[in-house]
Design a protein around this motif. Structure first.
Motif, PDB file in Angstrom:
ATOM      1  N   GLY A  70       0.771  -1.234   0.000  1.00 37.17           N
ATOM      2  CA  GLY A  70       0.000   0.000   0.000  1.00 37.17           C
ATOM      3  C   GLY A  70       0.799   1.281   0.000  1.00 37.17           C
ATOM      4  O   GLY A  70       0.223   2.365   0.203  1.00 37.17           O
ATOM      5  N   LEU A  71       2.096   1.224  -0.203  1.00 41.80           N
ATOM      6  CA  LEU A  71       2.895   2.449  -0.271  1.00 41.80           C
ATOM      7  C   LEU A  71       2.749   3.073  -1.660  1.00 41.80           C
ATOM      8  O   LEU A  71       2.657   2.364  -2.655  1.00 41.80           O
ATOM      9  CB  LEU A  71       4.367   2.140   0.006  1.00 41.80           C
ATOM     10  N   PRO A  72       2.740   4.404  -1.736  1.00 38.33           N
ATOM     11  CA  PRO A  72       2.537   5.058  -3.039  1.00 38.33           C
ATOM     12  C   PRO A  72       3.700   4.807  -3.981  1.00 38.33           C
ATOM     13  O   PRO A  72       4.826   4.561  -3.558  1.00 38.33           O
ATOM     14  CB  PRO A  72       2.411   6.542  -2.677  1.00 38.33           C
ATOM     15  N   ARG A  73       3.393   4.865  -5.268  1.00 36.91           N
ATOM     16  CA  ARG A  73       4.419   4.794  -6.312  1.00 36.91           C
ATOM     17  C   ARG A  73       4.430   6.116  -7.065  1.00 36.91           C
ATOM     18  O   ARG A  73       3.404   6.780  -7.139  1.00 36.91           O
ATOM     19  CB  ARG A  73       4.112   3.633  -7.270  1.00 36.91           C
ATOM     20  N   PRO A  74       5.590   6.509  -7.653  1.00 36.10           N
ATOM     21  CA  PRO A  74       6.875   5.814  -7.630  1.00 36.10           C
ATOM     22  C   PRO A  74       7.529   5.863  -6.252  1.00 36.10           C
ATOM     23  O   PRO A  74       7.263   6.777  -5.461  1.00 36.10           O
ATOM     24  CB  PRO A  74       7.704   6.582  -8.663  1.00 36.10           C
ATOM     25  N   ARG A  75       8.395   4.870  -5.977  1.00 35.52           N
ATOM     26  CA  ARG A  75       9.069   4.750  -4.697  1.00 35.52           C
ATOM     27  C   ARG A  75      10.537   5.091  -4.869  1.00 35.52           C
ATOM     28  O   ARG A  75      11.256   4.405  -5.589  1.00 35.52           O
ATOM     29  CB  ARG A  75       8.905   3.338  -4.138  1.00 35.52           C
ATOM     30  N   GLY A  76      10.957   6.144  -4.222  1.00 35.17           N
ATOM     31  CA  GLY A  76      12.336   6.598  -4.340  1.00 35.17           C
ATOM     32  C   GLY A  76      13.155   6.218  -3.127  1.00 35.17           C
ATOM     33  O   GLY A  76      12.650   5.625  -2.164  1.00 35.17           O
ATOM     34  N   PRO A  77      14.456   6.580  -3.114  1.00 34.86           N
ATOM     35  CA  PRO A  77      15.352   6.227  -2.008  1.00 34.86           C
ATOM     36  C   PRO A  77      14.876   6.747  -0.659  1.00 34.86           C
ATOM     37  O   PRO A  77      15.150   6.137   0.381  1.00 34.86           O
ATOM     38  CB  PRO A  77      16.679   6.881  -2.409  1.00 34.86           C
ATOM     39  N   GLU A  78      14.151   7.864  -0.661  1.00 29.87           N
ATOM     40  CA  GLU A  78      13.684   8.425   0.615  1.00 29.87           C
ATOM     41  C   GLU A  78      12.733   7.495   1.347  1.00 29.87           C
ATOM     42  O   GLU A  78      12.574   7.577   2.575  1.00 29.87           O
ATOM     43  CB  GLU A  78      13.010   9.779   0.373  1.00 29.87           C
ATOM     44  N   LEU A  79      12.111   6.569   0.607  1.00 35.84           N
ATOM     45  CA  LEU A  79      11.166   5.641   1.235  1.00 35.84           C
ATOM     46  C   LEU A  79      11.865   4.723   2.232  1.00 35.84           C
ATOM     47  O   LEU A  79      11.240   4.248   3.194  1.00 35.84           O
ATOM     48  CB  LEU A  79      10.465   4.810   0.157  1.00 35.84           C
ATOM     49  N   ARG A  80      13.159   4.484   2.041  1.00 31.72           N
ATOM     50  CA  ARG A  80      13.875   3.558   2.922  1.00 31.72           C
ATOM     51  C   ARG A  80      13.946   4.076   4.356  1.00 31.72           C
ATOM     52  O   ARG A  80      14.155   3.294   5.288  1.00 31.72           O
ATOM     53  CB  ARG A  80      15.280   3.302   2.370  1.00 31.72           C
ATOM     54  N   ASP A  81      13.784   5.390   4.539  1.00 36.25           N
ATOM     55  CA  ASP A  81      13.791   5.982   5.879  1.00 36.25           C
ATOM     56  C   ASP A  81      12.383   6.290   6.376  1.00 36.25           C
ATOM     57  O   ASP A  81      12.226   6.883   7.439  1.00 36.25           O
ATOM     58  CB  ASP A  81      14.628   7.268   5.877  1.00 36.25           C
ATOM     59  N   ASP A  82      11.381   5.868   5.617  1.00 34.22           N
ATOM     60  CA  ASP A  82       9.993   6.169   5.963  1.00 34.22           C
ATOM     61  C   ASP A  82       9.507   5.198   7.042  1.00 34.22           C
ATOM     62  O   ASP A  82       9.641   3.983   6.904  1.00 34.22           O
ATOM     63  CB  ASP A  82       9.122   6.032   4.706  1.00 34.22           C
ATOM     64  N   PRO A  83       8.935   5.712   8.130  1.00 42.42           N
ATOM     65  CA  PRO A  83       8.426   4.825   9.194  1.00 42.42           C
ATOM     66  C   PRO A  83       7.395   3.822   8.686  1.00 42.42           C
ATOM     67  O   PRO A  83       7.279   2.713   9.240  1.00 42.42           O
ATOM     68  CB  PRO A  83       7.795   5.807  10.192  1.00 42.42           C
ATOM     69  N   ARG A  84       6.643   4.183   7.640  1.00 42.54           N
ATOM     70  CA  ARG A  84       5.660   3.241   7.105  1.00 42.54           C
ATOM     71  C   ARG A  84       6.338   2.010   6.528  1.00 42.54           C
ATOM     72  O   ARG A  84       5.856   0.878   6.700  1.00 42.54           O
ATOM     73  CB  ARG A  84       4.805   3.925   6.033  1.00 42.54           C
ATOM     74  N   MET A  85       7.462   2.206   5.854  1.00 43.18           N
ATOM     75  CA  MET A  85       8.196   1.069   5.315  1.00 43.18           C
ATOM     76  C   MET A  85       8.781   0.223   6.433  1.00 43.18           C
ATOM     77  O   MET A  85       8.715  -1.013   6.412  1.00 43.18           O
ATOM     78  CB  MET A  85       9.299   1.530   4.363  1.00 43.18           C
ATOM     79  N   HIS A  86       9.342   0.875   7.440  1.00 47.19           N
ATOM     80  CA  HIS A  86       9.897   0.132   8.566  1.00 47.19           C
ATOM     81  C   HIS A  86       8.825  -0.704   9.249  1.00 47.19           C
ATOM     82  O   HIS A  86       9.072  -1.851   9.648  1.00 47.19           O
ATOM     83  CB  HIS A  86      10.521   1.105   9.575  1.00 47.19           C
ATOM     84  N   ALA A  87       7.628  -0.144   9.369  1.00 46.33           N
ATOM     85  CA  ALA A  87       6.544  -0.874  10.023  1.00 46.33           C
ATOM     86  C   ALA A  87       6.133  -2.095   9.199  1.00 46.33           C
ATOM     87  O   ALA A  87       5.844  -3.166   9.750  1.00 46.33           O
ATOM     88  CB  ALA A  87       5.346   0.053  10.230  1.00 46.33           C
ATOM     89  N   LEU A  88       6.106  -1.949   7.888  1.00 46.89           N
ATOM     90  CA  LEU A  88       5.736  -3.076   7.029  1.00 46.89           C
ATOM     91  C   LEU A  88       6.803  -4.168   7.056  1.00 46.89           C
ATOM     92  O   LEU A  88       6.476  -5.358   7.091  1.00 46.89           O
ATOM     93  CB  LEU A  88       5.513  -2.588   5.598  1.00 46.89           C
ATOM     94  N   VAL A  89       8.076  -3.773   7.046  1.00 50.60           N
ATOM     95  CA  VAL A  89       9.152  -4.762   7.142  1.00 50.60           C
ATOM     96  C   VAL A  89       9.033  -5.523   8.466  1.00 50.60           C
ATOM     97  O   VAL A  89       9.172  -6.759   8.511  1.00 50.60           O
ATOM     98  CB  VAL A  89      10.527  -4.092   7.018  1.00 50.60           C
TER      99      VAL A  89
END
Length: 259
Positions: free
Chosen positions: A226-245
Motif C-alpha cells: 500500500g505504499l505510493p508509487r513511484p518509490r524513491g530512495p527516501e522511502l527507505r527511511d519512511d516509518p511506514r516502510m519500517h513498520a511493514l518490514v
C-alpha cells in the motif's frame, strides 16, 4: 483474467531418502500489473513455485494457470521473461547480442533485434555499452543486461528469482530503484513475481508480500504494502516502510514457530 493463478498446488520430489514435499496446498493469484514478492526460509519452495509457473517442472497436485492457460502454452508463446540470481549471460556475445537473443530465437528480423536491444539497454541505464562483453561489465551492469533480456519479447509476466542477491548493498538498492522505472518504460502493465530473502527489498518493490512457512512451503500470510508509487530512495527511511518490514518479519517468525 489474472496473470497467474495457483490452486491447491503441491510439489513432492522423489529423493534417495524418500519423498520430499517442497510445496503443500498453495493457492495464490497475481493480478495483471501487480508485483508480488515471495519470502520465506531457504528450502521452503519459493524457487520451486517459479519453476512450476515457468513450465520447468510440473506440480504433483493442484493446478497452475498462467495468463488463463497452462504454463506450457505460456512458455510456447514466450509470454513470460525470467531472470535469476546469476546473470547467465553468454560471454561470447555483446550486451546487445545477449539482449537480442530471445528475439533471434523468435525469428525476428535483424533490424528489429538491433533496435529493440538498444531501446532496452537504454531503459536499464546501459546506453553506450551495447558493444561491451560481459567480462567488461560490473556485476550490477551484467544483471541489468539480464533484466533487459528478460523484457526483450515484451512479456506480460516477469519472473525474478533473487536477481539482486549477489550484488553489493549500494548496487542492489540502485537496481531496486531502477527496476520499477524500467518496467514503467515498457509501456504496458507487467506482472512481476519476485523471490527474495530481503524483507526490505520485498516491501520496497512489491504491492503484496506473500509469506511462506518452512518446508513444505505453505502460504501463512499475505501483507498488502500500500505504499505510493513511484518509490524513491527516501522511502527507505519512511516509518511506514519500517513498520511493514517489521510486520513481514513477525509473520515469518510466526510461521517458523508454528511449523
Amino acid at each position: 483474467m489474472d496473470a497467474l493463478e495457483l490452486e491447491n498446488v503441491s510439489k513432492i520430489y522423489d529423493t534417495p531418502g524418500g519423498p520430499l514435499a517442497a510445496l503443500e496446498g498453495v493457492s495464490l493469484r497475481v493480478g495483471l500489473g501487480e508485483t508480488v514478492a515471495l519470502v520465506g526460509p531457504s528450502g521452503c519452495g519459493k524457487s520451486t513455485l517459479l519453476r512450476l509457473v515457468a513450465d520447468l517442472d510440473a506440480p504433483t497436485a493442484g493446478a497452475v494457470r498462467v495468463l488463463g492457460g497452462p504454463p506450457a502454452a505460456a512458455r510456447a508463446r514466450r509470454a513470460y521473461g525470467i531472470a535469476f540470481q546469476a546473470p547467465t549471460l553468454f560471454p561470447w556475445l555483446t550486451a546487445a547480442q545477449n539482449v537480442a537473443l530471445p528475439l533471434e530465437l523468435a525469428g525476428r528480423p535483424a533490424a528489429e533485434r538491433e533496435r529493440r536491444a538498444g531501446e532496452l539497454l537504454r531503459l536499464v541505464g546501459l546506453a553506450g555499452f551495447e558493444a561491451a562483453y560481459p567480462r567488461q561489465l560490473s556485476g550490477g551492469m551484467q544483471q541489468r543486461v539480464a533484466l533487459a533480456r528478460a523484457l526483450a519479447l515484451d512479456p506480460p509476466l516477469l519472473l525474478l528469482d533473487e536477481p539482486f542477491a549477489a550484488l553489493d548493498e549500494l548496487t542492489r538498492e540502485q537496481l531496486q530503484a531502477d527496476l520499477p522505472a524500467a518496467l514503467a518504460g515498457v509501456g504496458r502493465p507487467i506482472s512481476v513475481v519476485l523471490v527474495t530473502h530481503s524483507l526490505s527489498e520485498a516491501v520496497f518493490l512489491a504491492d503484496r508480500v506473500v509469506v511462506f512457512s518452512p518446508r513444505p512451503g505453505r502460504i501463512t500470510r499475505q501483507v498488502t504494502v500500500g505504499l505510493p508509487r513511484p518509490r524513491g530512495p527516501e522511502l527507505r527511511d519512511d516509518p511506514r516502510m519500517h513498520a511493514l518490514v517489521a510486520e513481514v518479519r513477525r509473520a515469518l517468525a510466526g510461521a517458523a514457530a508454528a511449523a
